[in-house]
Scaffold this motif. Structure first.
Motif, PDB file in Angstrom:
ATOM      1  N   UNK A 233       0.854  -1.192   0.000  1.00  0.00           N
ATOM      2  CA  UNK A 233       0.000   0.000   0.000  1.00  0.00           C
ATOM      3  C   UNK A 233       0.891   1.244   0.000  1.00  0.00           C
ATOM      4  N   UNK A 234       0.558   2.209  -0.860  1.00  0.00           N
ATOM      5  CA  UNK A 234       1.402   3.416  -0.933  1.00  0.00           C
ATOM      6  C   UNK A 234       1.431   4.140   0.406  1.00  0.00           C
ATOM      7  N   UNK A 235       0.287   4.104   1.101  1.00  0.00           N
ATOM      8  CA  UNK A 235       0.210   4.633   2.469  1.00  0.00           C
ATOM      9  C   UNK A 235      -0.636   3.653   3.273  1.00  0.00           C
ATOM     10  N   UNK A 236      -0.340   3.485   4.559  1.00  0.00           N
ATOM     11  CA  UNK A 236      -1.139   2.548   5.368  1.00  0.00           C
ATOM     12  C   UNK A 236      -2.627   2.889   5.365  1.00  0.00           C
ATOM     13  N   UNK A 237      -2.942   4.173   5.244  1.00  0.00           N
ATOM     14  CA  UNK A 237      -4.349   4.596   5.332  1.00  0.00           C
ATOM     15  C   UNK A 237      -5.193   4.129   4.142  1.00  0.00           C
ATOM     16  N   UNK A 238      -4.561   3.582   3.102  1.00  0.00           N
ATOM     17  CA  UNK A 238      -5.352   3.105   1.956  1.00  0.00           C
ATOM     18  C   UNK A 238      -5.667   1.611   2.062  1.00  0.00           C
ATOM     19  N   UNK A 239      -5.397   1.034   3.240  1.00  0.00           N
ATOM     20  CA  UNK A 239      -5.776  -0.362   3.487  1.00  0.00           C
ATOM     21  C   UNK A 239      -7.173  -0.368   4.104  1.00  0.00           C
ATOM     22  N   UNK A 240      -8.115  -1.073   3.457  1.00  0.00           N
ATOM     23  CA  UNK A 240      -9.464  -1.196   4.035  1.00  0.00           C
ATOM     24  C   UNK A 240      -9.841  -2.675   4.035  1.00  0.00           C
ATOM     25  N   UNK A 241     -10.455  -3.126   5.129  1.00  0.00           N
ATOM     26  CA  UNK A 241     -10.763  -4.548   5.226  1.00  0.00           C
ATOM     27  C   UNK A 241     -12.190  -4.792   5.679  1.00  0.00           C
ATOM     28  N   UNK A 242     -12.879  -5.693   4.945  1.00  0.00           N
ATOM     29  CA  UNK A 242     -14.206  -6.146   5.382  1.00  0.00           C
ATOM     30  C   UNK A 242     -14.058  -7.398   6.233  1.00  0.00           C
ATOM     31  N   UNK A 243     -12.908  -8.049   6.135  1.00  0.00           N
ATOM     32  CA  UNK A 243     -12.738  -9.353   6.795  1.00  0.00           C
ATOM     33  C   UNK A 243     -12.101  -9.241   8.162  1.00  0.00           C
ATOM     34  N   UNK A 244     -11.259  -8.246   8.354  1.00  0.00           N
ATOM     35  CA  UNK A 244     -10.433  -8.193   9.562  1.00  0.00           C
ATOM     36  C   UNK A 244     -10.056  -6.742   9.862  1.00  0.00           C
ATOM     37  N   UNK A 245     -11.056  -6.004  10.340  1.00  0.00           N
ATOM     38  CA  UNK A 245     -10.853  -4.586  10.634  1.00  0.00           C
ATOM     39  C   UNK A 245      -9.762  -4.363  11.666  1.00  0.00           C
ATOM     40  N   UNK A 246      -9.656  -5.290  12.605  1.00  0.00           N
ATOM     41  CA  UNK A 246      -8.668  -5.135  13.685  1.00  0.00           C
ATOM     42  C   UNK A 246      -7.245  -5.086  13.126  1.00  0.00           C
ATOM     43  N   UNK A 247      -6.939  -6.051  12.254  1.00  0.00           N
ATOM     44  CA  UNK A 247      -5.600  -6.077  11.653  1.00  0.00           C
ATOM     45  C   UNK A 247      -5.396  -4.867  10.746  1.00  0.00           C
ATOM     46  N   UNK A 248      -6.442  -4.496  10.014  1.00  0.00           N
ATOM     47  CA  UNK A 248      -6.317  -3.324   9.127  1.00  0.00           C
ATOM     48  C   UNK A 248      -5.985  -2.073   9.949  1.00  0.00           C
ATOM     49  N   UNK A 249      -6.665  -1.895  11.071  1.00  0.00           N
ATOM     50  CA  UNK A 249      -6.413  -0.722  11.924  1.00  0.00           C
ATOM     51  C   UNK A 249      -4.994  -0.784  12.487  1.00  0.00           C
ATOM     52  N   UNK A 250      -4.605  -1.967  12.921  1.00  0.00           N
ATOM     53  CA  UNK A 250      -3.253  -2.157  13.466  1.00  0.00           C
ATOM     54  C   UNK A 250      -2.188  -1.771  12.421  1.00  0.00           C
ATOM     55  N   UNK A 251      -2.514  -2.024  11.146  1.00  0.00           N
ATOM     56  CA  UNK A 251      -1.560  -1.709  10.070  1.00  0.00           C
ATOM     57  C   UNK A 251      -1.636  -0.245   9.636  1.00  0.00           C
ATOM     58  N   UNK A 252      -2.590   0.500  10.211  1.00  0.00           N
ATOM     59  CA  UNK A 252      -2.724   1.921   9.852  1.00  0.00           C
ATOM     60  C   UNK A 252      -3.883   2.187   8.918  1.00  0.00           C
ATOM     61  N   UNK A 253      -4.650   1.154   8.609  1.00  0.00           N
ATOM     62  CA  UNK A 253      -5.804   1.321   7.721  1.00  0.00           C
ATOM     63  C   UNK A 253      -7.099   1.345   8.504  1.00  0.00           C
ATOM     64  N   UNK A 254      -8.166   0.786   7.921  1.00  0.00           N
ATOM     65  CA  UNK A 254      -9.481   0.847   8.556  1.00  0.00           C
ATOM     66  C   UNK A 254     -10.318  -0.363   8.187  1.00  0.00           C
ATOM     67  N   UNK A 255     -11.307  -0.632   9.027  1.00  0.00           N
ATOM     68  CA  UNK A 255     -12.307  -1.633   8.684  1.00  0.00           C
ATOM     69  C   UNK A 255     -13.291  -1.025   7.705  1.00  0.00           C
ATOM     70  N   UNK A 256     -14.193  -1.863   7.191  1.00  0.00           N
ATOM     71  CA  UNK A 256     -15.204  -1.377   6.247  1.00  0.00           C
ATOM     72  C   UNK A 256     -16.148  -0.400   6.961  1.00  0.00           C
TER      73      UNK A 256
END
Ligand SMILES: NC(=O)c1ccc[n+]([C@@H]2O[C@H](COP(=O)([O-])OP(=O)(O)OC[C@H]3O[C@@H](n4cnc5c(N)ncnc54)[C@H](OP(=O)(O)O)[C@@H]3O)[C@@H](O)[C@H]2O)c1
Length: 301
Positions: free
Chosen positions: A226-249
């Motif tokens: 991901x070019x920036x962590x904030x562009x990671x979005x997850x419907x399956x695992x919001x917790x891990x996405x947030x931990x990586x700097x992204x977000x849940x759905x």
């Protein structure tokens, strides 16, 4: 009396059963429907397993998305009338794997006549998730969208939405799903060892949006792309996405109507791969629970 598929205990599939109940009646803001089709989702077995908590009343009716014909409207409902064809989310845990259920009027829309009941039943959960994941971070035509878990119900719709927006889409799925992924116009990357390098070979500068439908280690492995962590979005695992700097759905306003419109105009096909009668709801769930579905599974009462 009316049939409904329930689970009687939190845990494995052995607690599932088809039982009889009175056809439920709509409360304020609700509509009763004769169910014509119900989409099966991983959330159905996750709920049964207690992933979302174990405090719900048992037995619990299963099924979270349905299409059908309105048989009654509750107090204050103005947008629907008896005989309307609709799709939406069941109210009060009343379930969709049933001959009759009740939907929340606010989470239902009219079924466009171009959409079959079967396809319509795949829209309220999987379709809305695909729409939200591809819009939660705004990207431009030509920018790169990476979909992890691209061959399942949500992933295939996400790739088709990407095509509508002219994103450059890359879908990661198992080799057996190459044909499905490529049919959407996306570039296919096989999952498994070395997946990050294979994606990097197609997107040397990284990806503008990473839409995840798998989570866990599979997401961690691709996150550095991901070019920036904030562009990671997850419907399956919001917790891990947030931990990586992204977000849940995140659910957006009016999303059900928007994705229904896109399907209506033939731009997205929910790709229902198999239907099961209500009597075989357990088999339908087992297929989704295997985690390797090709598109959507739908139950027809
Ligand atoms: N938060 C929400 O509102 C929301 C809404 C809808 C769905 N979801 C969640 O989103 C996820 C996907 O839902 P779905 O309906 O699309 O499920 P699905 O139809 O079961 O598809 C999941 C896909 O993931 C793939 N997969 C599994 N492990 C993989 C890996 N390591 N690498 C690449 N692909 C892998 C599987 O294909 P392979 O055989 O190719 O591995 C399968 O096609 C589920 O966790 C679901 O609970 C959340």
């Amino acid at each position: 009396m009316s049939q409904v598929f329930v689970f009687k205990d939190y845990g494995g599939p052995e607690g599932q059963q088809l039982v009889e109940r009175d056809a439920p009646t709509p409360g304020p803001g609700e509509i009763a429907i004769e169910v014509r089709a119900a989409g099966v989702n991983p959330a159905d077995w996750k709920r049964r397993e207690g992933v979302f908590g174990t405090r719900g009343t048992l037995p619990a009716a299963m099924g979270l998305e349905a299409s059908g014909v309105v048989t009654g409207v509750g107090e204050g409902v103005e947008d629907f009338a008896v005989g309307d064809e609709v799709l939406g989310a069941p109210a009060r845990g009343l379930g969709a794997f049933a001959a009759h259920t009740v939907l929340k009027a606010s989470e239902s829309v009219a079924k466009p006549e171009e959409i079959s009941f079967t396809d319509a039943a795949a829209i309220p959960i999987a379709g809305t998730a695909a729409y939200d994941l591809t819009h939660q971070v705004e990207i431009e035509p030509g920018q790169t969208l990476l979909v992890l878990g691209a061959g399942g119900g949500v992933g295939l719709m996400a790739l088709q939405i990407a095509k509508v927006h002219q994103f450059r889409a890359i879908g990661v799925a198992s080799e057996s799903k190459r044909d499905l992924v490529e049919a959407t116009g996306a570039a296919f990357v096989p999952s498994g060892e070395g997946v990050a390098e294979r994606v990097r070979a197609l997107a040397a500068d990284g990806v503008d949006l990473l839409a995840d439908l798998v989570g866990g280690d599979a997401l961690r492995e691709l996150a550095p792309l991901a070019k920036e962590p904030s562009v990671i979005v997850s419907a399956a695992d919001g917790e891990t996405a947030v931990e990586l700097g992204g977000a849940g759905r995140e659910r957006s306003e009016g999303v059900l109507g928007k994705i229904a419109g896109v399907v209506q105009y033939g731009l997205v096909d929910p790709h229902v791969v198999r239907t099961y009668p209500l009597e075989q709801a357990a088999e339908a769930l087992a297929e989704v629970e295997s985690g390797h579905t090709r598109g959507k599974i739908v139950i027809i009462p």
